[in-house]
Design an enzyme around this catalytic site. Structure first.
Site, PDB file in Angstrom:
ATOM      1  CG  HIS A 162      -2.006  -0.975   1.193  1.00 22.38           C
ATOM      2  ND1 HIS A 162      -3.249  -0.722   0.664  1.00 22.38           N
ATOM      3  CD2 HIS A 162      -2.027  -2.254   1.618  1.00 22.38           C
ATOM      4  CE1 HIS A 162      -4.001  -1.802   0.781  1.00 22.38           C
ATOM      5  NE2 HIS A 162      -3.281  -2.756   1.356  1.00 22.38           N
ATOM      6  CE  LYS A 220      -6.414  14.160   0.108  1.00 24.36           C
ATOM      7  NZ  LYS A 220      -6.591  12.940  -0.648  1.00 24.36           N
ATOM      8  NE  ARG A 221      -3.612  10.259   9.833  1.00 26.59           N
ATOM      9  CZ  ARG A 221      -3.109   9.298  10.616  1.00 26.59           C
ATOM     10  NH1 ARG A 221      -3.648   8.101  10.661  1.00 26.59           N
ATOM     11  NH2 ARG A 221      -2.047   9.548  11.371  1.00 26.59           N
ATOM     12  CE  LYS A 256      -2.435  10.969   2.897  1.00 27.84           C
ATOM     13  NZ  LYS A 256      -3.101  10.103   1.898  1.00 27.84           N
ATOM     14  CB  THR A 258     -10.078   5.059  -1.295  1.00 24.11           C
ATOM     15  OG1 THR A 258      -9.570   5.387  -0.003  1.00 24.11           O
ATOM     16  CG2 THR A 258      -9.431   3.789  -1.786  1.00 24.11           C
ATOM     17  CE  LYS A 269     -13.781   6.291   0.772  1.00 20.55           C
ATOM     18  NZ  LYS A 269     -12.747   6.350   1.809  1.00 20.55           N
TER      19      LYS A 269
HETATM   20  C1  26V Z   1       1.998   5.557   5.100  1.00 27.56           C
HETATM   21  C2  26V Z   1       3.206   6.150   5.142  1.00 27.56           C
HETATM   22  C3  26V Z   1       3.506   7.130   4.093  1.00 27.56           C
HETATM   23  C4  26V Z   1       4.642   8.002   4.437  1.00 27.56           C
HETATM   24  C5  26V Z   1       5.782   7.280   5.072  1.00 27.56           C
HETATM   25  C6  26V Z   1       5.419   6.437   6.239  1.00 27.56           C
HETATM   26  C7  26V Z   1       4.105   5.795   6.143  1.00 27.56           C
HETATM   27  C8  26V Z   1       3.752   4.854   7.072  1.00 27.56           C
HETATM   28  C9  26V Z   1       2.531   4.251   7.015  1.00 27.56           C
HETATM   29  C10 26V Z   1       1.653   4.597   6.037  1.00 27.56           C
HETATM   30  C11 26V Z   1       0.318   4.012   6.029  1.00 27.56           C
HETATM   31  C12 26V Z   1       0.290   2.565   5.575  1.00 27.56           C
HETATM   32  C13 26V Z   1      -0.081   2.422   4.194  1.00 27.56           C
HETATM   33  C14 26V Z   1      -1.404   3.054   3.803  1.00 27.56           C
HETATM   34  O1  26V Z   1      -2.306   3.327   4.562  1.00 27.56           O
HETATM   35  N1  26V Z   1      -1.508   3.281   2.519  1.00 27.56           N
HETATM   36  C15 26V Z   1      -2.679   3.831   1.885  1.00 27.56           C
HETATM   37  O2  26V Z   1      -3.463   2.738   1.430  1.00 27.56           O
HETATM   38  C16 26V Z   1      -4.618   3.139   0.757  1.00 27.56           C
HETATM   39  C17 26V Z   1      -5.395   1.890   0.428  1.00 27.56           C
HETATM   40  O3  26V Z   1      -4.685   1.123  -0.483  1.00 27.56           O
HETATM   41  C18 26V Z   1      -4.265   3.933  -0.477  1.00 27.56           C
HETATM   42  O4  26V Z   1      -5.430   4.370  -1.113  1.00 27.56           O
HETATM   43  C19 26V Z   1      -3.412   5.137  -0.101  1.00 27.56           C
HETATM   44  O5  26V Z   1      -2.962   5.793  -1.263  1.00 27.56           O
HETATM   45  C20 26V Z   1      -2.224   4.682   0.717  1.00 27.56           C
HETATM   46  O6  26V Z   1      -1.493   5.794   1.228  1.00 27.56           O
END
Ligand code: 26V
Length: 808
Positions: free
Chosen positions: A355, A543-544, A549, A651, A655
């Site tokens: 992801h 969003k977060r 972002k 996502t 929406k």
């Molecule tokens: C994200 C990040 C991004 C910056 C660096 C560190 C870090 C650590 C954890 C995460 C979150 C875990 C992955 C996540 O939530 N990804 C999201 O997954 C969604 C569903 O597939 C997708 O739509 C998003 O683009 C993606 O960021």
């Protein structure tokens, strides 16, 4: 089921009486909610038992989706809708003088996730059930969900979310299905008749107790299971646990250490943090889930030799990847299989979704920590790695760098993504561009080794929650125009295209949008005391909060607009309300400052009579599923402005599209597919391409200061961050400023600023042409069916899991 009003009312009054021992007129809304949810639960429980019987008797292949997060949101209304009781219920309650929404508002929200990954898991649960696919979820029953966000003096403050404190109507505790998970201790090896046995001794036992939540499909009698595990101490009368030789204090310490495992959801999405408790959570979930699957499987089949033919295990990111060595442990240590047989079964059972491509998100655990907490699992991972590296040596003799990159254990760490790729038969990304980036950069070596493992599954969202539930007025309008088939087959929304040119229909769509905007305006009035103009453009970025972002890019544009308005108060723009919402990870300094910046600019605008005529900025506190359900249907403009190549899919973009917002977006994640689906004329694109961004990363050559110097409008807004003009301390945004200039603007905000400002002017122009704008909205709705998670799940079912629907 209660499809008739009279039938419903009778059953409801009886339920209320038996639950509360008093009449409904004496009850609070909470009492009334509990009675209603209890009634729906009874109906669903009957279908649930039947579904499980069907699965068992037909002996079908089943899929288990392992995810550390589920962002379910409220479920009463979804369950009413899916079981076709909504109308009867609304009418029946109406006769009793009760408003259904007053009851649904009582439901505590299951916020067991932090963002896209968790919400995706919940959309997938809904789609699996609605497509009659035998698919279940496995996760953790956190006692505290995602923190509650308060805004205090413009800053984020975090408060705990004790969502279970008044009980949870939707869960069924199943103590008879509990299993034991073992941590720590040591392994004693023994040879018995040439067979090596591994005895785990001196470990800390944890009782994993499942709480099952039913997941009802849409009008199809299917009810699947979301099984969430809770950590408890071993019962006092077992011989496991520290009871016999321990004193009271030791026993209480044991209790505390066990209960902490399912206590909290980690809210951090900013960087991977190697906290041991997190690894404990991961193994706890993987081991408990797998043990219960294996136990049931053995009861039915007696052996595990054909496990992979009837079971698919999917891991949502790497968090549950210890499932791989855990399955090996069970097959070898408990079933007595050989390594090769066990490996064949394991690698034909597990599939993995990645992801993110952000390097700081990749999980790795110090090998010593791993070994101490999971001694037997460590041995198995070690051996998996030995054999894997051996294979690599044969294939790539002498290519040490390549082998190091692909190794599961390297530099003193266990690399979880490498374990996931090696241990699974399928690896997928979540949007076309994301999968391509995995193949050509992040997991390049693995792709070269086994290209057929890699595939794309573009994300989706459930149109039942994000259109039917969140936007009932639009849903009715759609059904009037094209019939109801889209509810079961979202791609039928395409039929709306023929209505796009019909001004009467377009007018009705615009009216629904206005009503939804009024609803959001009321919410903002009630919760923040602020007034927003429902006739302004609602421009939303929710969003977060994260640097990649680029909420700050949005703010820089607002500051630029403010400068232009100050210079020329007659500037001809449609009034605009910029709506922000989102949580920052508690330890993510820059993200928290971004929230303060948004609130500071909001204050600046409010204080200026010229500006507040035309613009308004609001930051809505405590973003969560139920708030998204109010914001999304009210949006005119959807901000999807991440740095190209960084957002795996997104996502939220889907929406908003589904609710008729027009996207202003970069060439990133699923934006690219949304744009090509809806047509470039119905999407406002801007900014660098992923290749340009990746080229900058590879070859360098980006000079943020030069970009800043070359654009006076840009230079002005960047300077204003630190000039003391903003109503905040002079140094408040120094860090953000330095990020842009001293640290060369890692996410290319300055580079994209000019193009973004032009795109925003285009939005303003398009919106002025009412007929044109309405057509764009309708085209977006019409093409959004492609992004229903039903389509995505169907592709997983056929392309990865090989599971078939069970219709009864
Ligand atoms: C994200 C990040 C991004 C910056 C660096 C560190 C870090 C650590 C954890 C995460 C979150 C875990 C992955 C996540 O939530 N990804 C999201 O997954 C969604 C569903 O597939 C997708 O739509 C998003 O683009 C993606 O960021």
């Amino acid at each position: 089921m209660f499809q008739s009003k009279a039938h419903f009312t009778k059953a409801y009054l009886e339920k209320f009486q038996s639950l509360h021992g008093k009449g409904v007129e004496e009850g609070s809304n909470r009492d009334r909610y509990e009675a209603l949810a209890g009634l729906v639960r009874d109906v669903i429980a009957r279908l649930w038992a039947r579904t499980n019987r069907e699965y068992m008797e037909r002996d079908v292949k089943q899929v288990y989706y392992f995810s550390i997060e589920y962002l379910q949101g409220r479920i009463l209304l979804s369950n009413l809708m899916n079981t076709d009781m909504l109308q009867a219920c609304r009418d029946g309650l109406g006769d009793l003088g009760i408003n259904l929404e007053d009851l649904t508002d009582q439901e505590p929200e299951a916020g067991l996730g932090s963002g896209g990954l968790g919400r995706l898991a919940s959309c997938f649960m809904d789609s699996m059930a609605s497509l009659n696919i035998p698919g279940h979820g496995c996760g953790i029953r956190y006692r505290y969900g995602m923190f509650k966000q308060k805004i205090v003096d413009g800053y984020q403050a975090e408060l705990p979310d004790p969502w279970l404190k008044d009980g949870n109507v939707w869960e069924f505790r199943r103590p008879d299905k509990a299993v034991t998970v073992r941590f720590g201790g040591h392994i004693r090896e023994e040879d018995v008749g040439g067979i090596r046995l591994f005895h785990h001794e001196g470990y800390q036992p944890v009782l994993a107790v499942p709480y099952d939540m039913p997941v009802a499909g849409y009008h199809n009698n299917t009810v699947n299971t979301l099984r969430l595990w809770s950590a408890e101490v071993m019962p006092i009368d077992t011989d496991e646990g520290p009871y016999s030789n321990s004193d009271y204090i030791q026993v209480m310490e044991y209790r505390r250490s066990v209960e902490s495992i399912s206590e909290i959801l980690y809210p951090d999405d900013s960087r991977y943090e190697g906290r041991v408790l997190r690894l404990k959570q991961q193994y706890f979930m993987a081991s408990a889930g797998l043990q219960s699957i294996v136990r049931r499987y053995k009861k039915r089949h007696g052996t595990l030799v054909d496990f992979h033919e009837k079971i698919a295990l999917h891991i949502n990111d790497t968090h549950p990847v210890v499932l791989v060595p855990e399955l090996m442990r069970i097959l070898i240590d408990e079933e007595g299989m050989t390594w090769d047989d066990a490996w064949l079964i394991t690698t034909n059972t597990v599939s993995y979704t990645n992801h993110t491509v952000m390097p700081e998100a990749f999980e790795k655990w110090p090998i010593d920590v791993f070994k101490e907490l999971l001694p037997r699992i460590h041995m198995i991972v070690y051996e998996i790695n030995e054999r894997w590296c051996h294979e690599l040596w044969n294939r790539y003799p002498g290519e040490w760098d390549r082998i190091r990159e692909m190794s599961i254990i390297a530099d003193g760490f266990v690399h979880m993504a490498n374990l996931a790729v090696v241990g699974s038969y399928s690896v997928n990304g979540v949007a076309k561009i994301h999968t391509e980036i995995l193949k050509k950069s992040v997991l390049k070596r693995f792709y070269e080794y086994s290209p057929s493992k890699f595939n794309n599954k573009t994300n989706g969202i459930t149109h039942r929650r994000w259109l039917m539930k969140a936007n009932p007025d639009l849903s009715s309008l759609i059904s009037e125009a094209i019939g109801k088939s889209w509810m079961a087959h979202a791609t039928d929304l395409l039929r709306l295209k023929s209505c796009a040119a019909d001004p009467v229909f377009a007018e009705k769509v615009a009216l629904v949008k206005l009503t939804n905007k009024e609803r959001l305006a009321d919410y903002i009035k009630k919760t923040m005391g602020q007034t927003i103009n429902p006739h302004s453009i609602f421009d939303c970025q929710v969003k977060r909060i994260h640097n990649y972002k680029r909420q700050v890019l949005n703010v820089l544009h607002i500051m630029d607009l403010a400068n232009r308005l100050r210079e020329n108060p007659a500037l001809d723009i449609t009034p605009r309300t910029f709506i922000f919402a989102g949580k920052a990870a508690p330890g993510y300094y820059a993200a928290k400052r971004t929230i303060k910046l948004i609130n500071t600019v909001a204050e600046m605008v409010d204080a200026d009579p010229v500006l507040r005529e035309k613009i308004k900025v609001v930051f809505l506190e405590n973003y969560r599923v139920s708030l998204a359900e109010i914001i999304v249907p009210a949006a005119d403009v959807s901000e999807q402005i991440s740095t190209a190549s960084k957002e795996a899919s997104g996502t939220g973009n889907m929406k908003f599209m589904m609710n008729g917002a027009v996207t202003i977006g970069t060439h990133d994640g699923a934006n690219i597919e949304i744009r090509s689906e809806v047509g470039t004329e119905n999407f406002v694109a801007f900014g660098l391409t992923p290749d340009e961004v990746m080229d900058f990363h590879k070859r360098g050559g980006y000079n943020a200061r030069a970009v800043y110097e070359a654009n006076p409008r840009l230079k002005l807004v960047v300077d204003q961050l630190v000039s003391g003009e903003l109503p905040a301390g002079r140094d408040e945004f120094l860090g953000l400023y330095d990020g842009l200039l001293q640290h060369n603007d890692e996410f290319f905000l300055l580079e994209d600023f000019g193009d973004y400002a032009i795109a925003q002017e285009q939005i303003d122009r398009l919106y002025k042409d009412k007929a044109r704008w309405r057509q764009m909205c309708i085209h977006n709705i019409a093409h959004s069916g492609e992004f229903s998670s039903d389509n995505t799940i169907w592709e997983y079912a056929v392309g990865i899991w090989q599971v078939k629907p069970v219709i009864f």
